[in-house]
Design a protein around this motif. Structure first.
Motif, mmCIF file in Angstrom:
data_model
loop_
_atom_site.group_PDB
_atom_site.id
_atom_site.type_symbol
_atom_site.label_atom_id
_atom_site.label_comp_id
_atom_site.label_asym_id
_atom_site.label_seq_id
_atom_site.Cartn_x
_atom_site.Cartn_y
_atom_site.Cartn_z
ATOM 1 N N ARG A 118 67.768 64.401 -31.196
ATOM 2 C CA ARG A 118 69.038 65.138 -31.141
ATOM 3 C C ARG A 118 70.061 64.438 -30.251
ATOM 4 O O ARG A 118 71.249 64.397 -30.573
ATOM 5 C CB ARG A 118 68.799 66.571 -30.666
ATOM 6 N N LEU A 119 69.609 63.906 -29.128
ATOM 7 C CA LEU A 119 70.552 63.189 -28.252
ATOM 8 C C LEU A 119 71.109 61.954 -28.949
ATOM 9 O O LEU A 119 72.292 61.638 -28.807
ATOM 10 C CB LEU A 119 69.876 62.797 -26.938
ATOM 11 N N ASN A 120 70.282 61.276 -29.704
ATOM 12 C CA ASN A 120 70.721 60.074 -30.390
ATOM 13 C C ASN A 120 71.649 60.396 -31.558
ATOM 14 O O ASN A 120 72.674 59.740 -31.734
ATOM 15 C CB ASN A 120 69.503 59.280 -30.876
ATOM 16 N N HIS A 121 71.320 61.418 -32.331
ATOM 17 C CA HIS A 121 72.104 61.710 -33.530
ATOM 18 C C HIS A 121 73.285 62.646 -33.288
ATOM 19 O O HIS A 121 74.305 62.521 -33.955
ATOM 20 C CB HIS A 121 71.191 62.277 -34.620
ATOM 21 N N GLU A 122 73.169 63.562 -32.354
ATOM 22 C CA GLU A 122 74.265 64.505 -32.115
ATOM 23 C C GLU A 122 75.272 63.973 -31.101
ATOM 24 O O GLU A 122 76.468 64.206 -31.240
ATOM 25 C CB GLU A 122 73.721 65.855 -31.655
ATOM 26 N N LEU A 123 74.780 63.299 -30.064
ATOM 27 C CA LEU A 123 75.694 62.796 -29.028
ATOM 28 C C LEU A 123 75.931 61.301 -29.126
ATOM 29 O O LEU A 123 76.810 60.774 -28.450
ATOM 30 C CB LEU A 123 75.154 63.138 -27.633
ATOM 31 N N GLY A 124 75.116 60.618 -29.911
ATOM 32 C CA GLY A 124 75.289 59.182 -30.066
ATOM 33 C C GLY A 124 74.912 58.388 -28.834
ATOM 34 O O GLY A 124 75.433 57.287 -28.622
ATOM 35 N N LEU A 125 74.007 58.917 -28.005
ATOM 36 C CA LEU A 125 73.597 58.205 -26.796
ATOM 37 C C LEU A 125 72.698 57.030 -27.160
ATOM 38 O O LEU A 125 71.922 57.086 -28.117
ATOM 39 C CB LEU A 125 72.840 59.144 -25.847
ATOM 40 N N SER A 126 72.787 55.976 -26.379
ATOM 41 C CA SER A 126 71.934 54.808 -26.590
ATOM 42 C C SER A 126 70.513 55.129 -26.133
ATOM 43 O O SER A 126 70.272 56.102 -25.407
ATOM 44 C CB SER A 126 72.473 53.620 -25.803
ATOM 45 N N LEU A 127 69.565 54.294 -26.538
ATOM 46 C CA LEU A 127 68.168 54.502 -26.160
ATOM 47 C C LEU A 127 68.006 54.420 -24.645
ATOM 48 O O LEU A 127 67.256 55.196 -24.049
ATOM 49 C CB LEU A 127 67.277 53.467 -26.849
ATOM 50 N N HIS A 128 68.717 53.508 -24.038
ATOM 51 C CA HIS A 128 68.655 53.363 -22.575
ATOM 52 C C HIS A 128 69.198 54.615 -21.878
ATOM 53 O O HIS A 128 68.596 55.107 -20.918
ATOM 54 C CB HIS A 128 69.433 52.120 -22.146
ATOM 55 N N ALA A 129 70.325 55.137 -22.369
ATOM 56 C CA ALA A 129 70.925 56.332 -21.758
ATOM 57 C C ALA A 129 70.018 57.548 -21.921
ATOM 58 O O ALA A 129 69.889 58.363 -21.006
ATOM 59 C CB ALA A 129 72.289 56.602 -22.385
ATOM 60 N N ILE A 130 69.382 57.670 -23.080
ATOM 61 C CA ILE A 130 68.460 58.788 -23.297
ATOM 62 C C ILE A 130 67.272 58.666 -22.349
ATOM 63 O O ILE A 130 66.856 59.648 -21.718
ATOM 64 C CB ILE A 130 67.987 58.824 -24.766
ATOM 65 N N GLY A 131 66.722 57.464 -22.228
ATOM 66 C CA GLY A 131 65.585 57.239 -21.340
ATOM 67 C C GLY A 131 65.896 57.570 -19.892
ATOM 68 O O GLY A 131 65.066 58.131 -19.182
ATOM 69 N N ARG A 132 67.102 57.244 -19.449
ATOM 70 C CA ARG A 132 67.497 57.580 -18.067
ATOM 71 C C ARG A 132 67.530 59.071 -17.850
ATOM 72 O O ARG A 132 67.135 59.556 -16.797
ATOM 73 C CB ARG A 132 68.886 57.016 -17.773
ATOM 74 N N ARG A 133 68.028 59.809 -18.824
ATOM 75 C CA ARG A 133 68.179 61.257 -18.675
ATOM 76 C C ARG A 133 66.854 62.002 -18.796
ATOM 77 O O ARG A 133 66.649 63.010 -18.140
ATOM 78 C CB ARG A 133 69.177 61.782 -19.701
ATOM 79 N N ILE A 134 65.974 61.526 -19.638
ATOM 80 C CA ILE A 134 64.726 62.248 -19.899
ATOM 81 C C ILE A 134 63.581 61.524 -19.187
ATOM 82 O O ILE A 134 62.811 60.767 -19.782
ATOM 83 C CB ILE A 134 64.443 62.348 -21.425
ATOM 84 N N GLY A 135 63.486 61.729 -17.899
ATOM 85 C CA GLY A 135 62.337 61.271 -17.130
ATOM 86 C C GLY A 135 62.281 59.793 -16.815
ATOM 87 O O GLY A 135 61.199 59.256 -16.624
ATOM 88 N N GLN A 136 63.406 59.102 -16.774
ATOM 89 C CA GLN A 136 63.455 57.677 -16.428
ATOM 90 C C GLN A 136 62.514 56.849 -17.312
ATOM 91 O O GLN A 136 61.743 56.022 -16.839
ATOM 92 C CB GLN A 136 63.108 57.473 -14.946
ATOM 93 N N ARG A 137 62.583 57.078 -18.616
ATOM 94 C CA ARG A 137 61.709 56.371 -19.552
ATOM 95 C C ARG A 137 62.368 55.089 -20.053
ATOM 96 O O ARG A 137 63.580 54.959 -20.070
ATOM 97 C CB ARG A 137 61.368 57.284 -20.721
ATOM 98 N N ASP A 138 61.519 54.189 -20.483
ATOM 99 C CA ASP A 138 61.972 52.920 -21.025
ATOM 100 C C ASP A 138 62.583 53.136 -22.411
ATOM 101 O O ASP A 138 62.206 54.075 -23.124
ATOM 102 C CB ASP A 138 60.769 51.977 -21.117
ATOM 103 N N HIS A 139 63.497 52.261 -22.807
ATOM 104 C CA HIS A 139 64.144 52.408 -24.111
ATOM 105 C C HIS A 139 63.137 52.287 -25.254
ATOM 106 O O HIS A 139 63.295 52.905 -26.310
ATOM 107 C CB HIS A 139 65.265 51.372 -24.278
ATOM 108 N N SER A 140 62.062 51.517 -25.053
ATOM 109 C CA SER A 140 61.068 51.379 -26.116
ATOM 110 C C SER A 140 60.285 52.680 -26.316
ATOM 111 O O SER A 140 59.880 52.995 -27.437
ATOM 112 C CB SER A 140 60.123 50.222 -25.819
ATOM 113 N N SER A 141 60.107 53.452 -25.238
ATOM 114 C CA SER A 141 59.456 54.761 -25.369
ATOM 115 C C SER A 141 60.342 55.702 -26.178
ATOM 116 O O SER A 141 59.852 56.466 -27.012
ATOM 117 C CB SER A 141 59.193 55.371 -23.996
#
Length: 161
Positions: A118-141
């Motif tokens: 949802r963050l990627n498709h609704e807000l257009g956040l990058s994988l890195h930005a999503i990872g930072r927000r959701i538990g400091q995860r790596d973009h590959s996760s």
């Protein structure tokens, strides 16, 4: 209606009664009464207790309701990604901290992958930005979660938008 006041550890209710008798118009609001009474006590104990601390016992529910309401502080609206996180948490009936946390249980990971999608498709956040927000995860996760969620959506018959 009486209040128990304490000034520097000593009972000041007698001083409060004297304050009410000597003051022609005591306000009905307990907060304003406290302000005026603290000034009177401070003047009364000026030479005796320079570090006067006055407190009143918590008022009863009726007293709190009789006093005019404090100005409402407008809360800052949640960021959109937090709204999405709380919606998914409510949908899956799990706390937000479990989605953000390190758990690898299917229940939490399914919800986490949905948040990623949802963050990627609704807000257009990058994988890195999503990872930072959701538990400091790596973009590959995050990428793995997106792939897994889209596969799950296809299995369940929903087309990935």
């Amino acid at each position: 209606m009486t209040f128990d006041y304490v000034a520097n550890g000593r009972n000041a209710s007698a001083a409060y009664a004297e304050f009410k008798r000597g003051w022609p118009a005591v306000p009905s609001c307990p907060r304003e009464q406290d302000r005026r009474f603290q000034r009177v006590l401070a003047a009364h104990f000026a030479g005796v207790a320079p570090d006067l601390s006055v407190r009143r016992a918590p008022p009863a529910r009726e007293v709190a309701e009789a006093c005019p309401a404090e100005p409402v502080r407008r809360s800052i609206p949640l960021p959109k990604w937090r709204v999405i996180l709380s919606e998914v948490a409510a949908k899956h009936r799990i706390p937000e901290r479990d989605i953000i946390g390190p758990s690898r249980k299917r229940r939490e990971t399914t919800a986490r992958y949905e948040v990623y999608w949802r963050l990627n498709h609704e807000l257009g956040l990058s994988l890195h930005a999503i990872g930072r927000r959701i538990g400091q995860r790596d973009h590959s996760s995050v990428h793995h979660g997106l792939v897994q969620h889209e596969a799950r959506m296809l299995r369940e018959g929903r087309a990935a938008a």
